[in-house]
Design a protein around this motif. Sequence first.
Motif, PDB file in Angstrom:
ATOM      1  N   VAL A 266      72.543  60.176  97.764  1.00 27.08           N
ATOM      2  CA  VAL A 266      73.133  61.447  97.315  1.00 27.08           C
ATOM      3  C   VAL A 266      73.065  62.461  98.456  1.00 27.08           C
ATOM      4  CG1 VAL A 266      72.868  63.378  95.684  1.00 27.08           C
ATOM      5  CG2 VAL A 266      72.532  61.019  94.907  1.00 27.08           C
ATOM      6  N   LEU A 267      71.941  62.426  99.157  1.00 29.05           N
ATOM      7  CA  LEU A 267      71.754  63.368 100.266  1.00 29.05           C
ATOM      8  C   LEU A 267      72.775  63.120 101.382  1.00 29.05           C
ATOM      9  CD1 LEU A 267      69.943  65.596 101.508  1.00 29.05           C
ATOM     10  CD2 LEU A 267      68.780  63.755 102.706  1.00 29.05           C
ATOM     11  N   GLN A 268      72.961  61.849 101.701  1.00 32.70           N
ATOM     12  CA  GLN A 268      73.929  61.514 102.762  1.00 32.70           C
ATOM     13  C   GLN A 268      75.308  62.072 102.422  1.00 32.70           C
ATOM     14  OE1 GLN A 268      73.542  57.241 103.007  1.00 32.70           O
ATOM     15  NE2 GLN A 268      73.222  57.405 105.199  1.00 32.70           N
ATOM     16  N   GLU A 269      75.674  61.884 101.172  1.00 33.78           N
ATOM     17  CA  GLU A 269      76.989  62.352 100.727  1.00 33.78           C
ATOM     18  C   GLU A 269      77.077  63.884 100.804  1.00 33.78           C
ATOM     19  OE1 GLU A 269      78.576  59.788  98.024  1.00 33.78           O
ATOM     20  OE2 GLU A 269      80.499  60.810  98.093  1.00 33.78           O
TER      21      GLU A 269
ATOM     22  N   LYS B  46      84.212  67.626 112.740  1.00 33.99           N
ATOM     23  CA  LYS B  46      84.943  66.358 112.679  1.00 33.99           C
ATOM     24  C   LYS B  46      83.981  65.215 112.339  1.00 33.99           C
ATOM     25  CE  LYS B  46      88.988  67.866 114.000  1.00 33.99           C
ATOM     26  NZ  LYS B  46      89.538  68.590 112.856  1.00 33.99           N
ATOM     27  N   ILE B  47      84.499  64.237 111.616  1.00 31.80           N
ATOM     28  CA  ILE B  47      83.748  63.007 111.352  1.00 31.80           C
ATOM     29  C   ILE B  47      84.174  62.019 112.443  1.00 31.80           C
ATOM     30  CG2 ILE B  47      83.317  61.157 109.670  1.00 31.80           C
ATOM     31  CD1 ILE B  47      82.431  64.005 108.726  1.00 31.80           C
ATOM     32  N   GLU B  48      83.201  61.398 113.088  1.00 37.43           N
ATOM     33  CA  GLU B  48      83.505  60.459 114.173  1.00 37.43           C
ATOM     34  C   GLU B  48      83.187  59.028 113.729  1.00 37.43           C
ATOM     35  OE1 GLU B  48      85.213  61.269 116.724  1.00 37.43           O
ATOM     36  OE2 GLU B  48      85.104  63.449 116.518  1.00 37.43           O
ATOM     37  N   PRO B  49      83.757  58.020 114.429  1.00 35.44           N
ATOM     38  CA  PRO B  49      83.647  56.639 113.932  1.00 35.44           C
ATOM     39  C   PRO B  49      82.229  56.173 113.596  1.00 35.44           C
ATOM     40  CG  PRO B  49      85.157  56.738 115.786  1.00 35.44           C
ATOM     41  CD  PRO B  49      84.602  58.119 115.619  1.00 35.44           C
ATOM     42  N   LYS B  50      81.220  56.607 114.385  1.00 34.92           N
ATOM     43  CA  LYS B  50      79.869  56.080 114.111  1.00 34.92           C
ATOM     44  C   LYS B  50      79.094  56.920 113.105  1.00 34.92           C
ATOM     45  CE  LYS B  50      79.359  53.371 118.242  1.00 34.92           C
ATOM     46  NZ  LYS B  50      78.910  53.329 119.621  1.00 34.92           N
ATOM     47  N   ASP B  51      79.682  58.029 112.637  1.00 30.19           N
ATOM     48  CA  ASP B  51      78.995  58.855 111.641  1.00 30.19           C
ATOM     49  C   ASP B  51      78.993  58.143 110.287  1.00 30.19           C
ATOM     50  OD1 ASP B  51      78.808  60.762 113.571  1.00 30.19           O
ATOM     51  OD2 ASP B  51      80.419  62.033 112.781  1.00 30.19           O
ATOM     52  N   TRP B  52      77.990  58.488 109.477  1.00 27.17           N
ATOM     53  CA  TRP B  52      77.994  57.963 108.114  1.00 27.17           C
ATOM     54  C   TRP B  52      79.165  58.590 107.353  1.00 27.17           C
ATOM     55  CZ3 TRP B  52      78.107  59.719 103.161  1.00 27.17           C
ATOM     56  CH2 TRP B  52      77.886  58.748 102.164  1.00 27.17           C
TER      57      TRP B  52
ATOM     58  N   GLU C 121      79.008  68.741 103.522  1.00 26.72           N
ATOM     59  CA  GLU C 121      78.712  70.032 104.190  1.00 26.72           C
ATOM     60  C   GLU C 121      79.367  70.071 105.570  1.00 26.72           C
ATOM     61  OE1 GLU C 121      74.504  70.941 104.250  1.00 26.72           O
ATOM     62  OE2 GLU C 121      74.425  70.801 102.062  1.00 26.72           O
ATOM     63  N   LYS C 122      79.329  68.926 106.232  1.00 25.69           N
ATOM     64  CA  LYS C 122      79.952  68.830 107.564  1.00 25.69           C
ATOM     65  C   LYS C 122      81.453  69.097 107.470  1.00 25.69           C
ATOM     66  CE  LYS C 122      78.998  65.508 111.096  1.00 25.69           C
ATOM     67  NZ  LYS C 122      78.592  64.148 111.392  1.00 25.69           N
ATOM     68  N   ILE C 123      82.064  68.465 106.464  1.00 34.18           N
ATOM     69  CA  ILE C 123      83.502  68.652 106.245  1.00 34.18           C
ATOM     70  C   ILE C 123      83.794  70.124 105.945  1.00 34.18           C
ATOM     71  CG2 ILE C 123      85.428  68.108 104.654  1.00 34.18           C
ATOM     72  CD1 ILE C 123      84.873  65.494 105.693  1.00 34.18           C
TER      73      ILE C 123
ATOM     74  N   ILE D 298      66.568  65.925 105.520  1.00 31.00           N
ATOM     75  CA  ILE D 298      66.046  64.643 105.016  1.00 31.00           C
ATOM     76  C   ILE D 298      64.576  64.811 104.608  1.00 31.00           C
ATOM     77  CG2 ILE D 298      65.488  62.250 105.681  1.00 31.00           C
ATOM     78  CD1 ILE D 298      68.094  62.266 107.333  1.00 31.00           C
ATOM     79  N   ASP D 299      63.773  65.510 105.454  1.00 36.04           N
ATOM     80  CA  ASP D 299      62.357  65.732 105.129  1.00 36.04           C
ATOM     81  C   ASP D 299      62.214  66.466 103.811  1.00 36.04           C
ATOM     82  OD1 ASP D 299      61.396  64.437 107.231  1.00 36.04           O
ATOM     83  OD2 ASP D 299      61.001  66.212 108.489  1.00 36.04           O
ATOM     84  N   SER D 300      63.017  67.538 103.707  1.00 33.34           N
ATOM     85  CA  SER D 300      62.889  68.349 102.490  1.00 33.34           C
ATOM     86  C   SER D 300      63.329  67.542 101.267  1.00 33.34           C
ATOM     87  CB  SER D 300      63.677  69.650 102.673  1.00 33.34           C
ATOM     88  OG  SER D 300      64.589  69.838 101.663  1.00 33.34           O
ATOM     89  N   ALA D 301      64.358  66.696 101.453  1.00 36.57           N
ATOM     90  CA  ALA D 301      64.829  65.873 100.327  1.00 36.57           C
ATOM     91  C   ALA D 301      63.762  64.875  99.902  1.00 36.57           C
ATOM     92  CB  ALA D 301      66.096  65.146 100.731  1.00 36.57           C
ATOM     93  N   LYS D 302      63.054  64.304 100.923  1.00 35.16           N
ATOM     94  CA  LYS D 302      61.993  63.330 100.593  1.00 35.16           C
ATOM     95  C   LYS D 302      60.943  64.007  99.730  1.00 35.16           C
ATOM     96  CE  LYS D 302      62.243  60.144 104.509  1.00 35.16           C
ATOM     97  NZ  LYS D 302      61.863  60.098 105.909  1.00 35.16           N
TER      98      LYS D 302
END
Length: 325
Positions: free
Chosen positions: A22-25, A37-43, A30-32, A10-14
């Motif tokens: 776009v970064l979140q996506e 695993k994606i968990e319920p509270k993850d973005w 990348e996680k996938i 996030i710092d580097s993206a800023k």
Amino acid sequence: MSEKTIDKKIDSAKKRKINYAVLQEQIFQEKIDAEKKIEPKDWMPDGYRSHLIRQISQHAHSEIIGMQPEGNWITRAPSLRAKMILLAKVQDEAGHGLYLYSACETLGVTRDELNKQLHEGKAKYSSIFNYPTLSWADMGAIGWLVDGAAIVNQVSLQKTSYGPYSRGMIKICKEESFHQRQGYEIMTEMANGTKEQKEMAQDALNRFWWPSIMMFGPHDSDSPRTGNAMKWKIKRKTNDELRQNFIDKTVAQADLIGLKIPDPDLKWNEERGSYDFGEIDWDEFWNVVNGNGPCNEQRLNHHKKAHDDGEWVRDAVKAYAKKSA
Ligand code: FAQ
């Protein structure tokens, strides 16, 4: 990906003035890709959430509606042992539906909304449950073929990217293996029984074979959902890959008990190391999916009635919870 790595990104993206959305996506993908695993509270992207709600709820509805064709035979099972096994199996399907509804609710949708979508015909359930069960041999065919097809699909879904769905699949698969074996046991006994029993087993196989291989959905080239599902690792194998896997496993099982798969084009292909098989009747498939199969109306009406009849139970539970609070 650790919190620290995400903060760094996030710092580097800023600094590089990259758009946060776009970064979140990017981080999500990348996680996938890293098999996290994606968990319920993850973005998660809205598309990922809605894709999962659709697939998991349709899966849950299939488990619940799928109780009807077999429930039809509990009172007519030919022995106490057969009755106990069938009763346990149908109860398992109810349990599977409940795990799946719970997994779906973690995505921010309620059971009421999901039931409403089913009753209004907006949510689908598996085409296979719109076929009638005409004889005891159909209990064998459902366990052997329908649960057999469900396992092939669900074993691959154990590795799906959404945590609650993946964990639900692990438990469900253990029970489905028992279901598949009890169905195959019924078919084996009937195939080795009297001439009439063998004919009943063959008739059940004739009626359930094609609908079972339709369970895997349209060919990959006609499957609009597969692209995103594979990118997001919701699906780990495509419809055609799973269907082929199921056919390759099942043909030998039919041979072993002396039953014949009703497909004149079924032939071992040495080069591919797989069976070639005949063309699926896609008109029949879409007709059933679109609500016009032999039992669609009956299945949905039964579900609606059971839901309405159970209203007093839901009211009583709410009243008790209020009183206890
Ligand atoms: N029936 O683009 P695709 C069981 C729909 S569990 C009805 O390929 P997708 C246990 C599809 O929803 C059985 N509709 O879609 C048991 C989509 O429509 P939409 C259930 C079907 O999602 C045993 C449209 O066609 N298992 O049996 C069917 O990538 C005994 C385009 O298709 C699961 O649900 C169909 N057969 O692939 C219980 C497993 N095929 O939503 C009791 C999880 C396709 O855009 C007794 N689900 N459609 O309006 C999946 O793996 C996938 O959702 C597929 C479909 C493979 C079913």
